[in-house]
Design an enzyme around this catalytic site. Sequence first.
Site, mmCIF file in Angstrom:
data_model
loop_
_atom_site.group_PDB
_atom_site.id
_atom_site.type_symbol
_atom_site.label_atom_id
_atom_site.label_comp_id
_atom_site.label_asym_id
_atom_site.label_seq_id
_atom_site.Cartn_x
_atom_site.Cartn_y
_atom_site.Cartn_z
ATOM 1 C CG HIS A 248 -39.242 -11.024 41.069
ATOM 2 N ND1 HIS A 248 -39.520 -11.367 41.957
ATOM 3 C CD2 HIS A 248 -39.136 -9.980 40.920
ATOM 4 C CE1 HIS A 248 -41.082 -10.523 41.572
ATOM 5 N NE2 HIS A 248 -40.198 -9.367 40.983
ATOM 6 C CB CYS B 295 -43.721 -41.130 27.448
ATOM 7 S SG CYS B 295 -42.230 -41.437 26.623
ATOM 8 C CE1 TYR C 61 -47.133 -42.743 32.671
ATOM 9 C CE2 TYR C 61 -47.371 -44.491 34.076
ATOM 10 C CZ TYR C 61 -46.993 -44.175 33.021
ATOM 11 O OH TYR C 61 -46.570 -44.770 32.559
ATOM 12 C CB CYS D 231 -40.805 -44.293 24.964
ATOM 13 S SG CYS D 231 -41.345 -42.415 25.253
ATOM 14 N NE ARG E 261 -52.147 -47.577 44.432
ATOM 15 C CZ ARG E 261 -52.168 -49.144 44.375
ATOM 16 N NH1 ARG E 261 -51.777 -49.735 45.120
ATOM 17 N NH2 ARG E 261 -51.677 -49.073 42.794
ATOM 18 C CD GLU F 28 -39.687 -15.225 42.281
ATOM 19 O OE1 GLU F 28 -38.550 -14.350 43.057
ATOM 20 O OE2 GLU F 28 -40.524 -14.435 41.274
ATOM 21 C CB SER G 192 -36.241 -45.781 25.089
ATOM 22 O OG SER G 192 -37.423 -45.348 24.987
ATOM 23 N N GLY G 193 -35.009 -48.688 25.623
ATOM 24 C CA GLY G 193 -33.575 -49.820 26.291
ATOM 25 C C GLY G 193 -32.901 -50.058 25.448
ATOM 26 C CE LYS H 109 -48.106 -39.328 28.634
ATOM 27 N NZ LYS H 109 -47.791 -39.715 30.264
ATOM 28 C CD GLU I 51 -49.430 -38.793 32.078
ATOM 29 O OE1 GLU I 51 -48.148 -38.117 32.805
ATOM 30 O OE2 GLU I 51 -49.585 -39.661 30.869
#
Length: 448
Positions: free
Chosen positions: A437, A48, A178, A43, A205, A442, A15-16, A51, A182
């Site tokens: 609502h 990501c 994570y 990713c 953490r 909310e 990505s970068g 996943k 996951e």
Amino acid sequence: MADYDFDLFVIGAGSGGVRAARVSAGYGAKVAIAEEYRVGGTCVIRGCVPKKLLVYGAHFAEDLHDAKRFGWEVETPTFNWATLRDNVLADVDRLNKAYTETLDNNKVTTFLERATIAGPHEVKLASGKTVTAKVILIATGGWPVIPDFPGAEHGVTSNEVFHLDSLPKRVVIAGGGYIANEFAGIFHSLGSSVTLVNRSDTILRGYDEQIRDRLLQISMTKGIQYRFNCHFESIEKKEDGSLLASFCDHDPVEADLVLFAIGRRPNVEGLGLDQVGITITPHGAIPVDAHNKTNVDSIYAVGDVTDRVQLTPVAIREGHAFADTLFGDNPRTVDYDTIPSAVFSQPPLAGVGLTEAQARNKLGSIKVYSSDFRPMKNVLAGRNERSLYKMIVDATSDRVVGLHMIGPDAPEILQAAAIAVKAGLTKADFDATVALHPSMAEELVLMK
């Protein structure tokens, strides 16, 4: 720049790297990029994106069960792992093609082979060819850590887990971050028996303590087993292909799959950094300055390889800022303050800004507002699972310095709310906003 083959050579088409290459080429630079596996990076190819698709697929287990309470007569559903796996991998193929076309459309030269640094302005390709560039950008990302103990070779990482031949009946997951949580949710929802083994006594953490404790409570209620302060001793592969995971001071566990999710390290091995004297940190990361420059003037680095913030959107911003600075005549840096993040567990959690503990240490005087509720959908479905939202406020200025939540669609809700935290809005600003609502979101403007 006529003395060089390219103005910019990017090593790593994640990505970068892709963002840096595309934007730099848009400014008129002659750009090349090298990728040894597939264009798109962790990713898109093995992280990501696939996943999250597995998370969607896994969540149908609860949705189909709950549908009966909403009047839908659903026959006993069956799940086919191969169908989900193949459709996810097909979408990865689509994205790989889309990223490749983006580079081609921006006239970026792509080398589908490994590249290493041969000099301050030289890159050597696996084919043996050497090319030169005025600037070299390292964007090689991270790589899963594999532990060192007898039989560890029988385990897999997040790189391989998307390609399993069949759904394992029994899964042992090593880790407490994570990725571990996951995949624990994914495999459990798809019908696997899951045991999560963590070296410490804490999961996730860095996230707010009450939020991560709520996830642990919900996960254990669902049937996910946890072993804390537990260290692997060995993994033995039996004649029937099953695995026996043994631990120090804990009973062994039989499994069909052991997944290592114990962290990721910067992917710098064999990159040739020593050829030009690039220093690395004790953890193997490439240190850079605010403009992504290494200690070698012609070489830069962005993304997970720098180990600043291991998040795809951060790598993209770093790549864009690099291109703007070097080729767009617009020097700028990335703001790392108040970055939102999420864990796509089941249910998902998300947070932005300071946790309660961080705020107490940094600010001293704070106010904490919370809403602990059962979502409307869960009530009708007969599901006891409760959501928890927390707002951390600087008592002196009334500024909201942190938002943390766990519950359905928490990441979707938090992305919009993160704008308010980043903008420095106050608790009074939230209170002055009329509630939408009925919605879960909310609760953010109703906390007292």
